[in-house]
Design a protein around this motif. Structure first.
Motif, PDB file in Angstrom:
ATOM      1  N   GLY A 164       0.815  -1.208   0.000  1.00  0.00           N
ATOM      2  CA  GLY A 164       0.000   0.000   0.000  1.00  0.00           C
ATOM      3  C   GLY A 164       0.840   1.244   0.000  1.00  0.00           C
ATOM      4  O   GLY A 164       0.932   1.939   1.007  1.00  0.00           O
ATOM      5  N   VAL A 165       1.514   1.533  -1.108  1.00  0.00           N
ATOM      6  CA  VAL A 165       2.398   2.697  -1.197  1.00  0.00           C
ATOM      7  C   VAL A 165       1.989   3.558  -2.387  1.00  0.00           C
ATOM      8  O   VAL A 165       1.811   3.059  -3.489  1.00  0.00           O
ATOM      9  CB  VAL A 165       3.874   2.276  -1.362  1.00  0.00           C
ATOM     10  N   ASP A 166       1.801   4.860  -2.142  1.00  0.00           N
ATOM     11  CA  ASP A 166       1.597   5.830  -3.213  1.00  0.00           C
ATOM     12  C   ASP A 166       2.885   6.626  -3.358  1.00  0.00           C
ATOM     13  O   ASP A 166       3.385   7.196  -2.380  1.00  0.00           O
ATOM     14  CB  ASP A 166       0.433   6.773  -2.885  1.00  0.00           C
ATOM     15  N   ILE A 167       3.428   6.656  -4.567  1.00  0.00           N
ATOM     16  CA  ILE A 167       4.732   7.274  -4.810  1.00  0.00           C
ATOM     17  C   ILE A 167       4.616   8.355  -5.874  1.00  0.00           C
ATOM     18  O   ILE A 167       4.103   8.103  -6.967  1.00  0.00           O
ATOM     19  CB  ILE A 167       5.766   6.226  -5.268  1.00  0.00           C
ATOM     20  N   MET A 168       5.085   9.555  -5.558  1.00  0.00           N
ATOM     21  CA  MET A 168       5.204  10.617  -6.556  1.00  0.00           C
ATOM     22  C   MET A 168       6.674  10.788  -6.903  1.00  0.00           C
ATOM     23  O   MET A 168       7.511  11.033  -6.027  1.00  0.00           O
ATOM     24  CB  MET A 168       4.638  11.932  -6.024  1.00  0.00           C
ATOM     25  N   LEU A 169       6.992  10.622  -8.164  1.00  0.00           N
ATOM     26  CA  LEU A 169       8.345  10.843  -8.660  1.00  0.00           C
ATOM     27  C   LEU A 169       8.438  12.290  -9.137  1.00  0.00           C
ATOM     28  O   LEU A 169       7.630  12.733  -9.953  1.00  0.00           O
ATOM     29  CB  LEU A 169       8.646   9.884  -9.812  1.00  0.00           C
ATOM     30  N   VAL A 170       9.408  13.024  -8.618  1.00  0.00           N
ATOM     31  CA  VAL A 170       9.561  14.438  -8.960  1.00  0.00           C
ATOM     32  C   VAL A 170      10.890  14.605  -9.681  1.00  0.00           C
ATOM     33  O   VAL A 170      11.952  14.310  -9.121  1.00  0.00           O
ATOM     34  CB  VAL A 170       9.516  15.322  -7.701  1.00  0.00           C
ATOM     35  N   LEU A 171      10.840  15.066 -10.928  1.00  0.00           N
ATOM     36  CA  LEU A 171      12.023  15.109 -11.786  1.00  0.00           C
ATOM     37  C   LEU A 171      12.349  16.530 -12.232  1.00  0.00           C
ATOM     38  O   LEU A 171      11.483  17.254 -12.729  1.00  0.00           O
ATOM     39  CB  LEU A 171      11.791  14.223 -13.009  1.00  0.00           C
ATOM     40  N   ASP A 172      13.596  16.903 -12.038  1.00  0.00           N
ATOM     41  CA  ASP A 172      14.099  18.200 -12.501  1.00  0.00           C
ATOM     42  C   ASP A 172      14.227  18.167 -14.029  1.00  0.00           C
ATOM     43  O   ASP A 172      14.871  17.273 -14.584  1.00  0.00           O
ATOM     44  CB  ASP A 172      15.475  18.445 -11.853  1.00  0.00           C
ATOM     45  N   VAL A 173      13.603  19.124 -14.707  1.00  0.00           N
ATOM     46  CA  VAL A 173      13.703  19.190 -16.171  1.00  0.00           C
ATOM     47  C   VAL A 173      14.334  20.510 -16.607  1.00  0.00           C
ATOM     48  O   VAL A 173      14.094  20.991 -17.717  1.00  0.00           O
ATOM     49  CB  VAL A 173      12.324  19.000 -16.843  1.00  0.00           C
ATOM     50  N   SER A 213       2.037  -3.184  -7.400  1.00  0.00           N
ATOM     51  CA  SER A 213       0.687  -2.849  -6.920  1.00  0.00           C
ATOM     52  C   SER A 213       0.635  -1.478  -6.255  1.00  0.00           C
ATOM     53  O   SER A 213      -0.235  -1.214  -5.446  1.00  0.00           O
ATOM     54  CB  SER A 213       0.206  -3.922  -5.946  1.00  0.00           C
ATOM     55  N   ASP A 214       1.592  -0.620  -6.585  1.00  0.00           N
ATOM     56  CA  ASP A 214       1.623   0.727  -6.016  1.00  0.00           C
ATOM     57  C   ASP A 214       1.173   1.740  -7.055  1.00  0.00           C
ATOM     58  O   ASP A 214       1.477   1.602  -8.242  1.00  0.00           O
ATOM     59  CB  ASP A 214       3.044   1.097  -5.563  1.00  0.00           C
ATOM     60  N   ARG A 215       0.465   2.752  -6.603  1.00  0.00           N
ATOM     61  CA  ARG A 215       0.136   3.859  -7.503  1.00  0.00           C
ATOM     62  C   ARG A 215       1.347   4.785  -7.583  1.00  0.00           C
ATOM     63  O   ARG A 215       1.932   5.149  -6.561  1.00  0.00           O
ATOM     64  CB  ARG A 215      -1.087   4.615  -7.000  1.00  0.00           C
ATOM     65  N   ILE A 216       1.714   5.155  -8.792  1.00  0.00           N
ATOM     66  CA  ILE A 216       2.885   6.012  -9.011  1.00  0.00           C
ATOM     67  C   ILE A 216       2.486   7.175  -9.904  1.00  0.00           C
ATOM     68  O   ILE A 216       1.754   7.003 -10.878  1.00  0.00           O
ATOM     69  CB  ILE A 216       4.043   5.223  -9.663  1.00  0.00           C
ATOM     70  N   GLY A 217       2.963   8.362  -9.557  1.00  0.00           N
ATOM     71  CA  GLY A 217       2.706   9.551 -10.362  1.00  0.00           C
ATOM     72  C   GLY A 217       4.008  10.253 -10.696  1.00  0.00           C
ATOM     73  O   GLY A 217       5.073   9.909 -10.172  1.00  0.00           O
ATOM     74  N   LEU A 218       3.937  11.251 -11.566  1.00  0.00           N
ATOM     75  CA  LEU A 218       5.148  11.965 -12.003  1.00  0.00           C
ATOM     76  C   LEU A 218       4.893  13.462 -12.067  1.00  0.00           C
ATOM     77  O   LEU A 218       3.937  13.917 -12.698  1.00  0.00           O
ATOM     78  CB  LEU A 218       5.582  11.454 -13.380  1.00  0.00           C
ATOM     79  N   SER A 219       5.766  14.218 -11.390  1.00  0.00           N
ATOM     80  CA  SER A 219       5.763  15.682 -11.475  1.00  0.00           C
ATOM     81  C   SER A 219       7.096  16.123 -12.066  1.00  0.00           C
ATOM     82  O   SER A 219       8.124  15.463 -11.870  1.00  0.00           O
ATOM     83  CB  SER A 219       5.575  16.312 -10.096  1.00  0.00           C
ATOM     84  N   ALA A 220       7.072  17.231 -12.775  1.00  0.00           N
ATOM     85  CA  ALA A 220       8.297  17.779 -13.361  1.00  0.00           C
ATOM     86  C   ALA A 220       8.402  19.249 -12.993  1.00  0.00           C
ATOM     87  O   ALA A 220       7.395  19.942 -12.848  1.00  0.00           O
ATOM     88  CB  ALA A 220       8.280  17.602 -14.881  1.00  0.00           C
ATOM     89  N   PHE A 221       9.620  19.708 -12.823  1.00  0.00           N
ATOM     90  CA  PHE A 221       9.807  21.120 -12.512  1.00  0.00           C
ATOM     91  C   PHE A 221      11.059  21.659 -13.176  1.00  0.00           C
ATOM     92  O   PHE A 221      12.056  20.968 -13.345  1.00  0.00           O
ATOM     93  CB  PHE A 221       9.890  21.340 -10.993  1.00  0.00           C
ATOM     94  N   GLY A 222      10.940  22.902 -13.596  1.00  0.00           N
ATOM     95  CA  GLY A 222      12.069  23.660 -14.116  1.00  0.00           C
ATOM     96  C   GLY A 222      11.869  25.066 -13.584  1.00  0.00           C
ATOM     97  O   GLY A 222      11.937  25.291 -12.380  1.00  0.00           O
ATOM     98  N   SER A 223      11.525  25.983 -14.479  1.00  0.00           N
ATOM     99  CA  SER A 223      11.157  27.320 -14.026  1.00  0.00           C
ATOM    100  C   SER A 223       9.823  27.301 -13.293  1.00  0.00           C
ATOM    101  O   SER A 223       9.535  28.168 -12.472  1.00  0.00           O
ATOM    102  CB  SER A 223      11.075  28.277 -15.219  1.00  0.00           C
ATOM    103  N   ARG A 224       8.996  26.309 -13.595  1.00  0.00           N
ATOM    104  CA  ARG A 224       7.733  26.111 -12.886  1.00  0.00           C
ATOM    105  C   ARG A 224       7.465  24.613 -12.784  1.00  0.00           C
ATOM    106  O   ARG A 224       8.150  23.803 -13.423  1.00  0.00           O
ATOM    107  CB  ARG A 224       6.583  26.817 -13.606  1.00  0.00           C
ATOM    108  N   ALA A 225       6.483  24.254 -11.990  1.00  0.00           N
ATOM    109  CA  ALA A 225       6.200  22.838 -11.739  1.00  0.00           C
ATOM    110  C   ALA A 225       4.887  22.427 -12.393  1.00  0.00           C
ATOM    111  O   ALA A 225       3.923  23.191 -12.402  1.00  0.00           O
ATOM    112  CB  ALA A 225       6.142  22.571 -10.240  1.00  0.00           C
ATOM    113  N   VAL A 226       4.853  21.225 -12.939  1.00  0.00           N
ATOM    114  CA  VAL A 226       3.650  20.689 -13.562  1.00  0.00           C
ATOM    115  C   VAL A 226       3.513  19.213 -13.201  1.00  0.00           C
ATOM    116  O   VAL A 226       4.501  18.536 -12.930  1.00  0.00           O
ATOM    117  CB  VAL A 226       3.678  20.829 -15.099  1.00  0.00           C
ATOM    118  N   THR A 227       2.262  18.739 -13.202  1.00  0.00           N
ATOM    119  CA  THR A 227       2.002  17.312 -13.006  1.00  0.00           C
ATOM    120  C   THR A 227       2.000  16.643 -14.374  1.00  0.00           C
ATOM    121  O   THR A 227       1.174  16.958 -15.225  1.00  0.00           O
ATOM    122  CB  THR A 227       0.646  17.080 -12.319  1.00  0.00           C
TER     123      THR A 227
END
Length: 367
Positions: free
Chosen positions: A92-101, A155-169
């Motif tokens: 039961g893990v929800d993971i958001m991956l946040v990547l510098d772009v 079986s984990d939900r995973i999402g992705l956010s990206a950020f540079g000058s601003r952040a977006v999902t």
């Protein structure tokens, strides 16, 4: 209902077998009541007559029909064969991956000697224009390692956010890993976009991911943030974002990528001819990551800070996080069944066909 190795999904169909002895009794009763009168000129000759094989086998036609009915009843009961029993542990893990772009993620400083030698003999201008160099950059290695990390989860939900000058999902929390991997593979395009590439908003990137985890009901909520720079564009500072994460019970792992010192392989242009070639330059202190801020974010949320100067170290980091973030919440046992009614259905159809052929050929009756 189970009989031996077979499981019957609709066992109530077996009640139809009650009609089988009834049909047999009716057939016998009808045969006994049936009378045929044939006039013979001499009774002695009739007494000597012996029933032929055809007459003796005449009951095979209704027998075939009855056997077909039995096959159809078994098929209707839907026999199945248990193939295997599996035991699945659900995490039961929800993971958001946040990547510098930001644009600096295109830096070529994590190369192995073999890769650097390989690029050094290739046409620099062609590599630059085609964009092939991105797969050897910080961004390219990050995409590859993160993709492997996603494939290891089940079986984990995973999402992705990206950020540079601003952040977006880029992708909300999902179990559709195929779509997530496709989106991840296109994140390098953001790093080439001047809207994102100019500056680095680490704090805003973290806040964007926390917004996706805020309403999550998972037992464990995690953010894995990867960057190669210092925060210089956020509305909310990384430390303030870490306080929000702490209040939500979200653990943040921070990863800084890129060499601390040494040389960077890059492109250089001849001012006189405009020719593009390979060149090297020293890493300046201004290009480094803000380790103190990333350590503070991780420490405040119960996570951990990592530093990766090459692909091998980055792989080890994500492997460690993968092992750390496993929360078993239940065990489910289930059986897989293979349908076995098709042979019974086919056999019944064959028997009906055979009964029709014999009834209209070999055992045809003349009134």
């Amino acid at each position: 209902m189970d009989i031996g190795a077979l499981h019957f999904q609709n066992p109530e169909a077996f009640w139809l077998f009650i009609f089988v002895p009834i049909l047999i009794a009716l057939y016998v009763f009808r045969q006994k009541r049936r009378k045929s009168t044939i006039k013979f000129p001499a009774l002695a000759i009739a007494k000597k007559a012996v029933p032929s094989r055809r007459v003796r086998l005449r009951h095979i036609v209704p027998a075939l029909r009855l056997m077909a009915l039995c096959c159809f009843i078994v098929a209707l009961a839907r026999p199945q064969n248990a193939m295997e029993v599996e035991y699945t542990n659900t995490d039961g893990v929800d993971i958001m991956l946040v990547l510098d772009v930001s644009g600096s993620m295109g830096t070529l400083d994590m190369l192995t000697r073999a890769e650097q030698a390989k690029l050094g003999v290739m046409n620099a201008e062609r590599i630059l224009k085609s964009g092939d160099y991105w797969k050897y950059s910080r961004m390219g290695y990050a995409q590859e390692v993160i993709a492997d990390f996603i494939k290891k989860r089940h079986s984990d939900r995973i999402g992705l956010s990206a950020f540079g000058s601003r952040a977006v999902t880029q992708c909300p929390l999902t179990l559709d890993y195929g779509s997530l991997l496709e989106i991840l593979g296109a994140t390098d395009e953001l790093a080439r976009d001047s809207i994102f590439a100019n500056r680095t908003a680490i704090g805003d990137g973290l806040m964007n991911s926390l917004a996706r985890l805020e309403k999550s009901e998972a037992k464990s909520r995690v953010v894995v943030l990867l960057t190669d720079g210092k925060d210089n564009a956020s509305v909310i500072s990384p430390v303030r974002a870490a306080e929000v994460a702490q209040s939500l019970g979200v653990k943040v792992y921070t990863i800084g990528v890129g060499k601390k010192n040494g040389k960077i392989l890059g492109f250089q242009q001849n001012p006189w001819t405009g020719e593009i070639s390979w060149g090297e330059r020293e890493i300046t202190p201004e290009e480094g990551i803000d380790e103190a801020a990333l350590q503070a974010v991780a420490q405040k949320t119960g996570g951990k800070f990592y530093r990766a100067e090459n692909k091998e170290q980055l792989e080890g980091i994500y492997t460690e996080i993968d092992q750390l973030e496993k929360t078993e919440i239940e065990t489910v046992a289930y059986a897989r069944y293979a349908e076995k009614f098709y042979p019974w259905l086919l056999l019944g159809a064959v028997l009906i066909l055979l009964e029709l052929i014999l009834a209209n050929t070999r055992f045809v009756r003349i009134p």
